[in-house]
Structures are given as C-alpha cells and as structure tokens.
Design a protein around this motif. Structure first.
Motif, PDB file in Angstrom:
ATOM      1  N   ARG A  43       0.852  -1.192   0.000  1.00 26.99           N
ATOM      2  CA  ARG A  43       0.000   0.000   0.000  1.00 26.99           C
ATOM      3  C   ARG A  43       0.883   1.234   0.000  1.00 26.99           C
ATOM      4  N   ALA A  44       0.410   2.251  -0.631  1.00 25.51           N
ATOM      5  CA  ALA A  44       1.117   3.527  -0.637  1.00 25.51           C
ATOM      6  C   ALA A  44       0.354   4.493   0.268  1.00 25.51           C
ATOM      7  N   ASP A  45       0.824   4.636   1.500  1.00 27.30           N
ATOM      8  CA  ASP A  45       0.153   5.516   2.450  1.00 27.30           C
ATOM      9  C   ASP A  45       0.463   6.988   2.180  1.00 27.30           C
ATOM     10  N   ARG A  46       1.522   7.269   1.493  1.00 27.85           N
ATOM     11  CA  ARG A  46       1.903   8.660   1.242  1.00 27.85           C
ATOM     12  C   ARG A  46       0.951   9.349   0.270  1.00 27.85           C
ATOM     13  N   ASN A  47       0.298   8.587  -0.566  1.00 32.75           N
ATOM     14  CA  ASN A  47      -0.591   9.183  -1.552  1.00 32.75           C
ATOM     15  C   ASN A  47      -1.998   9.427  -1.000  1.00 32.75           C
ATOM     16  N   GLN A  48      -2.234   9.108   0.256  1.00 31.83           N
ATOM     17  CA  GLN A  48      -3.536   9.351   0.831  1.00 31.83           C
ATOM     18  C   GLN A  48      -3.681  10.830   1.168  1.00 31.83           C
ATOM     19  N   SER A  49      -4.916  11.251   1.222  1.00 25.64           N
ATOM     20  CA  SER A  49      -5.159  12.647   1.573  1.00 25.64           C
ATOM     21  C   SER A  49      -4.875  12.860   3.057  1.00 25.64           C
ATOM     22  N   PHE A  50      -4.818  14.120   3.463  1.00 25.55           N
ATOM     23  CA  PHE A  50      -4.565  14.484   4.854  1.00 25.55           C
ATOM     24  C   PHE A  50      -5.669  13.953   5.765  1.00 25.55           C
ATOM     25  N   TRP A  51      -6.895  13.979   5.296  1.00 23.60           N
ATOM     26  CA  TRP A  51      -8.052  13.624   6.125  1.00 23.60           C
ATOM     27  C   TRP A  51      -8.310  12.126   6.176  1.00 23.60           C
ATOM     28  N   ARG A  52      -7.696  11.341   5.329  1.00 23.73           N
ATOM     29  CA  ARG A  52      -7.973   9.897   5.272  1.00 23.73           C
ATOM     30  C   ARG A  52      -7.683   9.192   6.604  1.00 23.73           C
ATOM     31  N   PRO A  53      -6.519   9.396   7.253  1.00 24.59           N
ATOM     32  CA  PRO A  53      -6.291   8.739   8.542  1.00 24.59           C
ATOM     33  C   PRO A  53      -7.293   9.182   9.608  1.00 24.59           C
TER      34      PRO A  53
END
Length: 85
Positions: free
Chosen positions: A15-25
């Motif tokens: 998984r590429a966690d860096r490409n997630q948006s700021f609000w996703r986590p």
C-alpha cells in the motif's frame, strides 16, 4: 503429499500511504471510533472482573488488621477519665 504439507503460502500486500489525503487517517480513526470504544469498555470490564477477587483476597484482611490495630492502639477513654477525676 509431504511436499504439499510443507509448502507455505505467502501473501504480500503493498500500500502507498503517502498518496492518501490528509483527512484519510482521521476519517479511518473516526469510522473505527465505535469499535475502539466498545473494545476499550470490554477491556475495562474484564480488568475489573480480574481485580475483584484480588481486592477481596487482600483488601478484606487488610481492613480487618487495620481495625484491630486501631482498636489496640486507642487509649481507653474511661480509664483516662477516672485517673483525671
């Protein structure tokens, strides 16, 4: 058949966690809130259930010893009043 038993399956997920948006986590944490809350409450209830026998085992005898200790150390009020009068 022995070769089949000794064979292991390895599954890899990348998984590429860096490409997630700021609000996703934050959204994931909010969506897991109910589950985490219920798990925390269940752990607290289990902890209390484990503590009650230990409190009875150590707490009641300690309370009894404390009561006896205080009764033994307390000066007799009637004897002190007789000697003063």
């Amino acid at each position: 058949m022995l070769e089949r038993v000794e064979t292991e399956i390895l599954s890899v997920v990348i998984r590429a966690d860096r490409n997630q948006s700021f609000w996703r986590p934050i959204a994931l944490a909010a969506s897991d809130f109910g589950s985490n809350l219920s798990q925390g409450v269940s752990i607290a209830i289990s902890g209390i259930a484990y503590l009650i026998p230990w409190l009875l085992f150590f707490g009641v005898p300690a309370w009894i010893v404390r009561k006896l200790w205080r009764r033994r150390r307390r000066p007799n009020g009637s004897a002190a009043a007789r000697s003063a009068g």
